[in-house]
Scaffold this motif. Sequence first.
Motif, PDB file in Angstrom:
ATOM      1  N   LYS A 199     123.637 -23.934   1.369  1.00 17.43           N
ATOM      2  CA  LYS A 199     122.891 -24.279   0.125  1.00 17.43           C
ATOM      3  C   LYS A 199     121.679 -24.884   0.772  1.00 17.43           C
ATOM      4  O   LYS A 199     121.353 -25.256   1.755  1.00 17.43           O
ATOM      5  CB  LYS A 199     123.546 -24.998  -0.728  1.00 17.43           C
ATOM      6  N   GLU A 200     120.354 -24.370   0.307  1.00 16.41           N
ATOM      7  CA  GLU A 200     119.123 -24.645   0.677  1.00 16.41           C
ATOM      8  C   GLU A 200     118.868 -26.317   0.215  1.00 16.41           C
ATOM      9  O   GLU A 200     118.082 -26.730   0.935  1.00 16.41           O
ATOM     10  CB  GLU A 200     118.399 -23.705  -0.011  1.00 16.41           C
ATOM     11  N   SER A 208     123.840 -15.469   7.414  1.00 14.73           N
ATOM     12  CA  SER A 208     122.473 -15.965   7.177  1.00 14.73           C
ATOM     13  C   SER A 208     122.175 -15.841   5.624  1.00 14.73           C
ATOM     14  O   SER A 208     121.007 -16.338   5.314  1.00 14.73           O
ATOM     15  CB  SER A 208     121.725 -14.383   7.671  1.00 14.73           C
ATOM     16  N   SER A 233     130.308 -24.933   5.050  1.00 12.21           N
ATOM     17  CA  SER A 233     129.646 -25.942   5.785  1.00 12.21           C
ATOM     18  C   SER A 233     130.654 -26.918   6.000  1.00 12.21           C
ATOM     19  O   SER A 233     131.176 -27.354   7.144  1.00 12.21           O
ATOM     20  CB  SER A 233     128.730 -26.514   5.140  1.00 12.21           C
ATOM     21  N   GLN A 284     121.893 -18.006   2.632  1.00 16.23           N
ATOM     22  CA  GLN A 284     121.975 -19.445   2.398  1.00 16.23           C
ATOM     23  C   GLN A 284     121.897 -19.860   0.747  1.00 16.23           C
ATOM     24  O   GLN A 284     122.485 -20.790   0.458  1.00 16.23           O
ATOM     25  CB  GLN A 284     120.582 -20.188   2.985  1.00 16.23           C
TER      26      GLN A 284
END
Length: 276
Positions: A196-197, A264, A205, A266
């Motif tokens: 997540k941004e 890639s 993660s 996100q």
Amino acid sequence: MNRILIALSASFALGGCLLSPGTFSSELHLYSDERFSFAYDGEIEMLALSQLAQMNRASEERFEAECYDEDYEVRECSETEIAAQRAEWEETAGERAAERVREAEMLRQFVGSIDPSDPQAAQEIATRLERQRGWEKVEYRGDGLFDVSFVTAGTLTHDFVFPTVEGMPGANAFVSINLRDGGEVRVDAPAFAAGKEEPSWGTASFAALAAMAQAEESGEAPRIVVPQGTFTIVTDGRILANNTDEGPKPHARGQSLRWNVGPSKQQPPTALVAFD
């Protein structure tokens, strides 16, 4: 340090990242007459069956002294330091055992009173899923990984969440559909992203951190399952907002939105559709 990583990984996973998609394809259809259909084909990883139970055991396999210099860099411990740390480690054996019991009980509550260390746990979970409507295939491949096929269709008169697992309150949503006043429908797919941004961590993660911590403890190469696949929405409604790379595309049934999910990616997929 490894034990700290293991504990953090377990805590985060128990906090709401119990399930994670692997390789998959998923499609959602939304229509103006309130009909909808949803399908998910591919992998689902249950972290409790893969990393968590193994990490809890690995964290207590052996004593390992840890010493740091003034810059918090790892350095070699002296014999005196090793002896002192070993004595403390032995003195707290009872506390660690009690903590493992508490963690195991918490984990069982999240996975519906199933003991993840039980060899039959995976089959029990598969049996629970197979008896729920929509789960056409549930096959356990080992290491916490299930190969599934889920299909459902009906009238969208209420919110929808996938997946739901009977007796498992810790199951987190891959896809959610929320109905708004005024004929608007909000779709979110929080699990379909590598991270997540914002300054928080996604399901993948947590899985990666858990796998790396376990691998360093065991000396084995980590197995990291990350979301990899496609999510497509087909609708005859008016698309008000979306975060695809290319926007809406013409489709025989109206318009389509497509997200390519991978390492890639996100930002989790999201869309807002109106039915005037």
